[in-house]
Scaffold this motif. Structure first.
Motif, short mmCIF file in Angstrom:
data_model
loop_
_atom_site.label_atom_id
_atom_site.label_comp_id
_atom_site.label_asym_id
_atom_site.label_seq_id
_atom_site.Cartn_x
_atom_site.Cartn_y
_atom_site.Cartn_z
N UNK A 163 0.83 -1.14 -0.11
CA UNK A 163 -0.07 0.09 0.11
C UNK A 163 0.91 1.29 -0.01
N UNK A 164 0.22 2.43 -0.55
CA UNK A 164 1.01 3.54 -0.38
C UNK A 164 0.77 4.19 0.85
N UNK B 62 3.64 -1.81 -5.31
CA UNK B 62 4.49 -3.25 -5.77
C UNK B 62 4.02 -4.51 -4.83
N UNK B 63 4.43 -5.61 -5.45
CA UNK B 63 3.99 -7.03 -4.80
C UNK B 63 5.10 -7.10 -3.90
N UNK B 64 4.45 -7.58 -2.59
CA UNK B 64 5.57 -8.02 -1.64
C UNK B 64 4.92 -9.30 -0.89
N UNK B 65 5.77 -10.06 -0.14
CA UNK B 65 5.41 -11.03 0.52
C UNK B 65 5.12 -10.80 2.08
N UNK B 66 4.14 -11.29 2.71
CA UNK B 66 4.05 -11.24 4.15
C UNK B 66 5.11 -11.93 4.74
N UNK B 67 5.70 -10.92 5.80
CA UNK B 67 6.99 -11.33 6.44
C UNK B 67 8.25 -10.67 5.84
N UNK C 125 9.71 -3.89 5.06
CA UNK C 125 9.57 -2.55 4.35
C UNK C 125 10.15 -1.19 5.12
N UNK C 126 10.52 -0.52 4.32
CA UNK C 126 11.06 0.98 4.93
C UNK C 126 10.18 1.83 4.52
N UNK D 181 9.66 -0.89 -0.71
CA UNK D 181 9.30 -0.48 -1.97
C UNK D 181 8.04 0.51 -2.11
N UNK D 182 7.99 1.07 -3.18
CA UNK D 182 6.84 2.05 -3.43
C UNK D 182 5.45 1.32 -3.59
N UNK D 183 4.27 2.17 -3.18
CA UNK D 183 3.11 1.62 -3.53
C UNK D 183 2.75 0.96 -4.72
#
Length: 828
Positions: free
Chosen positions: A751-752, A797-802, A805-806, A793-795
């Motif tokens: 999310x953004x 973008x696909x990420x994996x739970x765990x 993110x900064x 990563x930016x809004x």
């Protein structure tokens, strides 16, 4: 035998009154049409001789040659007439009446209206007798004096101006299959034998009445009743002497003496009739001269057929009668052929449900300029309009408009299917409520909504406008016509359920017709006709009772009732469900997709739904008051084309308002019944439960569960998410969406969070199963202190739970006084 000189023995007067004193005609009146030809004197000798021979021929041969006597001749005549039973009923046109009693049209193969003898003016009857058979009421089946007189008069004129056959013989020749051109002895005996039988069975007055109704009068017109209307625009009882003499003169050769095409010949023929009446002493010489000096005097509209009818309604009605799919018209015949014959030849009086004034209003509303300019592709016709109105309580069809100019293009737009778009959504609601889904059920309104089960090329559904409003209930989805909500709803209801209940609301016969049970029903991609749409909406408006639509109120023949419509209304929806759908549709004209069209609407409660088909090829508005349902369709006939940026609320709804505002004038404002209030209850929390436990817990509390398996770091096999959430209060029966964890980290869109407060962003990301690293960044902008100014990563973008993110949170230069924003920059 002797020539009729105008003197006759006393006898019964002809119908229409006793004739006046017999007057001798001035010889000059005989010469009005053709000067007396000297050769006629020479012709009289062979005429009389021929008459004598004919007399002998009819009376004697071939029996004299065979040695037959009077008894043998009588036996032969009896044998030739033995098969006679009665004069068959004449083919007679049927008259179709509007609901207000006015004539819509007449349908026929033979344009004939049978009228009683008393309904024909006495002067017209006298005129016919004078020129055709003046001694009819005095002689039998054959009249020798008439035969001789006709031959003499024809010889004088140099052409046929009188006939020698009696009225009875003419009737026999035109109704009993006798060949009038058969001059053989056997043929003449056959005619005479039947004429004798007719005279034995019927009175003279009845024979004369039959004759006047069967005679052909040119231009496809049969009988004096019809001819009076066709040529003089008046009923036969109001004919004057000149008009009666004109029609009487046509009997012998109606095409030759056609007053429309050959007025000069007809004028001379009319005067022949008047001369004959003078010769008989039925009018005076002075009156005859005055009458003959007058022109033919046909009215301006002479010969114009009466066509003040909305033609598509007549086509729809006559097709219903002939096809008889409902069995309602069995009284007119068991076969299509029999019903067609009854319709076009049976002399029926058909009383219909059509309101002609309303039909006129519908035509005016349809012809008004559309509120949006539409530019058809080259070679394509402009958009057209169909309007159907039905009485909610009975199913009576009050108006059917099939295009602006049906008389010219004859397009069937009212019973032809068109994509209804969102106008079909009330049928989906009916299926949902039948399945126990409440109107408070919520769905995502995000557009597009995609599913591999959706039967479209890209398996996605989009809203007509906007991207969505988050989770919305069915009230909002109906008011704002949100496609993606109904796409999800139909899967919870079941396409087969929707197809079945829609078919029953419309009144489809499941043995011969049905809607396809496909998900595309939800967005109105399956064609439906305006008449079917109106019938389905009528079911909702009538408290869930479907009434078969009908156009024929009653049918009579000769004043005897053959058919009286019996209203057929059956419950299809629960009354509470119908009232609930109405309550939801009431919002559409008030604050929904049709609100802009209803600014001028008065205080009549109204409910309705807009519809816009794919690529904007068709737009609809279906709506109803408590009294009447009306559906308006606007679209491109033939090959549909996109009409541009148009919607049902901006094009079809204004037509509905313009038309129905006139229909409702003077009618009371009747409110709709209140919808039932659904029972409500708290939704239990099922987080952490197994699938079975969650379904059981929700069911015990009065709710239904929609289960989805999804990746999550939560314990495998347990519920990790639900909507509505535990503790919320909503209508019992609401579908609660629960997600069961696979135990695997889910791939989710990042999310953004830029612009959010630091601590809020951290909490939101951690709730998704992400690990959050916070980095402090000095900023000289006081408004950004404590807020996220960057993320990695930016809004989207696909990420994996765990995953970690900064987020980058702004702080004041020097690191002092973080402002207590929870972003970790507090200065103590």
């Amino acid at each position: 035998m002797s020539v009729d000189t105008g003197r006759r023995p006393a006898g019964p007067p002809p119908p229409g009154g006793r004739p006046g004193p017999r007057l001798r005609r001035d010889p000059r009146s005989v010469h009005d049409r053709v000067s007396f030809k000297p050769i006629a004197i020479l012709l009289l000798v062979p005429v009389i001789l021929a008459t004598s021979i004919l007399t002998a021929a009819i009376l004697a041969p071939p029996f004299a040659v065979a040695g037959f006597g009077v008894n043998e001749i009588r036996s032969r005549l009896d044998a030739l007439g033995a098969d006679f039973t009665r004069i068959p009923r004449f083919p007679e046109r049927s008259t179709i009446y509007a609901a207000d009693g006015s004539v819509l049209t007449r349908v026929y193969l033979d344009n004939r209206e049978v009228v009683p003898l008393a309904a024909i003016a006495p002067v017209a009857r006298k005129a016919v007798l004078a020129i055709e058979d003046s001694d009819f009421f005095e002689h039998g089946a054959l009249d020798w004096s008439s035969l001789i007189r006709a031959m003499i008069q024809n010889a004088r004129a140099g052409e046929v101006v009188q006939g020698g056959s009696t009225i009875t013989q003419q009737l026999v020749g035109s109704t009993l299959g006798v060949n009038r051109f058969d001059q053989s002895i056997e043929g003449k005996l056959q005619e005479l034998a039947l004429a004798i039988r007719v005279e034995q069975r019927y009175s003279k007055a009845r024979i004369f009445e039959l004759y006047l109704n069967q005679v052909y009068m040119g231009n496809g017109v049969y009988g004096f009743g019809t001819a009076a209307e066709f040529y003089f625009r008046k009923p036969a009882r109001r004919l004057d002497l000149l008009e009666g003499a004109t029609l009487a003169g046509m009997v012998r050769a109606p095409e030759y003496y056609d007053p429309l095409d050959r007025p000069k010949k007809m004028l001379l023929r009319r005067n022949d009739v008047l001369n004959r009446m003078e010769g008989l002493g039925w009018i005076s010489e002075g009156r005859n001269d005055r009458l003959k000096a007058k022109p033919l005097q046909l009215p301006e509209k002479a010969g114009k057929l009466h066509r003040r009818h909305p033609p598509f309604f007549v086509k729809y009605l006559t097709d219903q009668i002939v096809q008889n799919r409902s069995g309602e018209f069995d009284a007119l015949g068991r076969t299509e052929k029999a019903r067609r014959r009854a319709l076009y030849e049976g002399g029926l009086d058909i009383h219909t449900t059509l309101e002609p004034e309303w039909q006129h209003w519908a035509e005016e509303a349809a012809r008004q300029p559309l509120s949006v300019s539409i530019y058809p592709p080259a070679g394509s016709p402009p958009p057209d309009v169909s309007i159907v109105t039905i009485d909610n309580r009975s199913g009576a069809v009050k108006v059917i408009l099939s295009g602006r100019n049906y008389r010219d293009d004859e397009l069937d737009l009212a019973t032809t299917g068109h994509q209804p778009g969102s106008a079909f959504k009330p049928f989906v609601l009916a299926g949902a409520f039948q399945q126990g889904i409440p109107p408070t059920q919520t769905y995502s309104s995000s557009s597009p909504w995609c599913s591999p089960l959706w039967d479209d090329e890209d398996h996605c559904v989009q809203n007509a406008e906007g991207t969505g409003q988050g989770l919305v209930d069915l009230w909002t989805a109906t008011e704002d016509s949100i496609n993606v909500v109904f796409a999800q709803l139909i899967f919870d209801v079941g396409p087969s359920v929707v197809a079945d209940i829609a078919g029953r609301m419309i009144g489809m016969d499941p043995r011969t017709e049905e809607l396809p049970p496909v998900p595309a029903l939800a967005t109105g991609s399956v064609a439906i006709s305006p008449i079917d749409m109106a019938t389905g909406y009528q079911t909702i408006a009538n408290d869930g009772r479907h009434c078969d639509p009908y156009t024929v109120q009653s049918i009579e023949r000769d004043g005897k009732a053959l058919l009286e419509h019996e209203r057929t209304c059956d419950p299809v929806l629960k009354a509470g469900d119908a009232h609930l759908i109405t309550a939801m549709l009431e919002q559409v004209p008030i604050s929904g997709t049709a609100a802009s069209a209803f600014g001028s609407w008065a205080n009549w409660p109204v409910a309705g739904k807009t519809g816009t088909a794919q690529e904007n090829t068709n737009v609809w508005f279906g709506g109803y008051t408590k009294q009447f349902t009306t559906v308006v369709w606007v679209g491109s006939p033939g090959n549909p084309y996109s009409m541009g940026h148009v919607f049902g609320g901006t094009v079809a709804a204004p037509i509905w308002v313009a038309y129905m505002s006139r229909v409702m004038q003077g009618l009371p404002a009747i409110g709709f019944p209140e919808p039932p209030k659904p029972p409500v209850g708290p939704v239990p929390s099922v987080i952490g439960m197994t699938k079975k436990e969650a379904i059981t817990t929700l069911a015990d509390a009065g709710f239904r569960a929609s289960v989805e398996i999804a990746d999550s770091l939560s314990t495998k096999g347990q519920v990790f998410s639900q909507s509505p959430g535990g503790g919320s209060v909503t209508a019992l029966g609401t579908l609660v969406s629960v997600q069961i964890s696979t135990g695997k980290p889910a791939q989710i869109p990042m999310p953004r969070v830029v612009g959010m407060r630091g601590f809020e962003a951290k909490t939101s990301l951690e709730s998704l199963g992400l690990v959050v690293a916070t980095v402090r960044v000095e900023t000289g902008n006081p408004s950004k202190i404590g807020f996220v100014i960057g993320q990695d990563p930016h809004g989207e973008s696909l990420v994996i739970q765990g995953d970690t993110v900064t987020i980058f949170v702004g702080e004041a230069k020097g690191g002092g006084g973080g402002g207590g924003n929870g972003g970790g920059g507090g200065g103590g």
